[in-house]
Enzyme design. Structure first.
Site, short mmCIF file in Angstrom:
data_model
loop_
_atom_site.label_atom_id
_atom_site.label_comp_id
_atom_site.label_asym_id
_atom_site.label_seq_id
_atom_site.Cartn_x
_atom_site.Cartn_y
_atom_site.Cartn_z
N SER A 254 -7.29 13.98 -21.04
CA SER A 254 -6.35 13.52 -22.06
C SER A 254 -6.07 14.67 -23.04
CB SER A 254 -6.93 12.34 -22.82
OG SER A 254 -7.96 12.80 -23.68
N LYS A 255 -5.23 14.36 -24.00
CA LYS A 255 -4.86 15.34 -25.03
C LYS A 255 -6.08 15.92 -25.72
CE LYS A 255 -0.35 14.97 -27.30
NZ LYS A 255 0.21 16.07 -26.65
N ARG A 256 -7.09 15.07 -25.87
CA ARG A 256 -8.34 15.47 -26.51
C ARG A 256 -8.96 16.71 -25.84
NH1 ARG A 256 -13.20 13.19 -25.36
NH2 ARG A 256 -12.23 11.81 -23.84
N GLY A 258 -7.31 19.13 -24.75
CA GLY A 258 -6.37 20.24 -24.84
C GLY A 258 -5.31 20.20 -23.75
#
Ligand code: GLU
Ligand code: ZN
Length: 490
Positions: A254-256, A258
């Site tokens: 996920s975006k978490r 990066g």
């Protein structure tokens, strides 16, 4: 290998394509190119509620940016079009009619409320969730009554209720599923649009797809597709399910972690060739060790045998490292061309237009240290900015005081002013200033440290004399004068 390899990338235009999605596109493309086959792009836009504006362009622009070209699909057309599923509805309806006629599908009149209630009850009783085949057993009269009453219906597939369905997956080997675990899934929704399962099978056949290479998350859908091919009496493509991509903590990417959409990588200054190289290693390897490979090498060696089953780990640090590698490998002129738009976007008007000749001379000085193109505006700003912002105290080196520093800067300014503009070469500058430093009884660290800060406002820069040469005499002298003024005001 079938005579003609035809593979497809079938994005749903529901947002910006993320890294996993593009990895799928790339593996299909590599497979097609390796085998002299065709790579098809097909837009799966039958879930009308989830379509987002501009998503198709984002996806296609992203592929173009990466250099992934497609032989058939939007923008290029082709003999198997249209390549938007929303324009192919009659094909799905025909297939549904065929399945209804052969008894492999049936109309289901259950209301959404009934289906929801059923799920709740199954959850309460800790039963497997799924449709209970209620309408599969309606009598002819019951059906007719429902039709006469004008009840809305969906078309469901009559899944075999015993036995197993299996595939020989090109990547995962033999995989099989108990049929009783798959419910009678929907083929056509009340709005007349097909579900993914219906459309994907009809189109993969209609477009003569030889290999369905897609993400592992679609593996559980495969028994449905296999049964659909059988019921429609269609030949089946080969399947290959690409390994999942996880974050470094082994959680779903996920975006978490990066991981962002493809276009964000572009805007963050990643090179497409670095991304291609990075992405291919998310599931494939050349020999288990080689990391840096040109796209030509990858294309010449790409095989499904070397696609692994275990989940691939997305490591942003590795992508950054890889990007630095490609920046260092890049042709300097080409790199200058790529850096230019980043400077133009970031710099205020008074620094524009960028002198391209000057940029070309700066590039070799910074190429080794640049990690992304987006680092360039800050890393290079002092080459362009005339009024540098820095604390004058920072110019004063350890073991020196303000008057001593002032004197040293004034002396350097005088020395350098006497050098002809055309003679401003780094070797000469170095010997000139070394001699001056000795005369002033300053160590190299002191004298050159003061000069470096005065000229750039920073402590870490490319080699001092080469930098001076690139900046040119007037700019260097002007900066020394500005530093003298700043220090005098202390
Ligand atoms: N439309 C599906 C997706 O967005 C394609 C799945 C497949 O390749 O079968 O991933
Ligand atoms: Zn029903």
């Amino acid at each position: 290998m079938p005579d003609t390899v035809r593979v497809r990338y079938a994005p749903s235009p529901t947002g910006n394509p993320h890294i996993g999605n593009i990895r799928t596109a790339m593996f299909n493309w590599l497979f097609a190119r390796r085998h002299g086959g065709q790579f098809v792009v097909r837009v799966e836009d039958t879930d009308q509620g989830r379509i987002t504006e501009g998503a198709v362009d984002h996806i296609l622009d992203g592929l173009e940016w990466l250099g992934i070209d497609w032989d058939e699909g939007p923008r290029v057309g082709g003999p198997y079009g249209p390549y938007f599923q929303s324009e192919r509805l009659e094909r799905y309806n025909a297939a549904a009619d065929k399945l209804l006629a052969s008894g492999n599908a049936y109309r289901c009149y259950c209301s959404p409320e009934r289906v929801a209630e059923l799920r709740k009850e199954q959850a309460r009783n800790k039963q497997r969730q799924g449709y209970d085949s209620h309408c599969r057993h309606l009598s002819g009269e019951e059906r007719e009554a429902n039709e006469t009453a004008g009840l809305p219906s969906v078309v469901r597939f009559a899944m075999p209720q015993s036995g197993v369905t299996s595939v020989e997956d090109e990547i995962r080997g033999h995989v099989e599923w108990q049929n009783e675990l798959t419910d009678d899934f929907v083929l056509v929704k009340t709005d007349g649009f097909p579900t993914y399962h219906m459309a994907v099978v009809v189109d993969d056949h209609a477009m003569a797809i030889s290999h369905v290479l897609r993400a592992e998350e679609w593996l559980p859908s495969t028994p449905r597709h296999v049964q659909l091919y059988r019921a429609l009496e269609l030949p089946m493509p080969q399947f290959g399910h690409l390994p999942m991509i996880l974050g470094s903590d082994r959680a779903k990417l996920s975006k978490r972690h990066g991981a962002t959409s493809l276009m964000e990588y572009r805007d963050d200054g990643f090179l497409p060739e670095a991304l291609i190289n990075f992405m291919v290693l998310l599931g494939w390897s050349l020999d288990g060790e080689t990391e840096v490979m040109s796209v030509d090498t990858i294309r010449d060696h790409f095989t499904l045998e070397r696609v692994g089953k275990p989940a691939a780990i997305f490591d942003l640090d590795k992508l950054q490292w890889m990007n630095g590698v490609y920046i260092r490998l890049a042709d300097t002129d080409d790199l200058a061309d790529r850096v230019l738009p980043f400077l133009e976007r970031a710099y205020p008007d008074h620094l524009l237009p960028i002198n391209q000749d000057y940029l070309l001379r700066i590039m070799p000085l910074v190429q080794q240290r640049l990690k992304t193109l987006a680092d360039a505006p800050d890393m290079l700003s002092y080459f362009f900015e005339d009024t540098l912002q820095y604390e004058p105290e920072g110019v004063v080196q350890r073991g020196m005081n303000v008057p001593g520093t002032l004197a040293a800067l004034q002396r350097a300014e005088a020395d350098l002013s006497r050098v002809a503009e055309d003679d401003f070469h780094h070797e000469d500058l170095e010997s000139l200033l070394r001699a001056t430093g000795q005369e002033l009884e300053l160590s190299g660290r002191q004298f050159f440290g003061a000069l470096r800060t005065a000229i750039t406002g920073r402590t870490a820069t490319p080699p001092l004399f080469e930098m001076m040469e690139v900046m040119g005499r007037d700019r260097v002298v002007q900066r020394l004068a500005a530093a003298v003024a700043k220090l005098s005001a202390l």
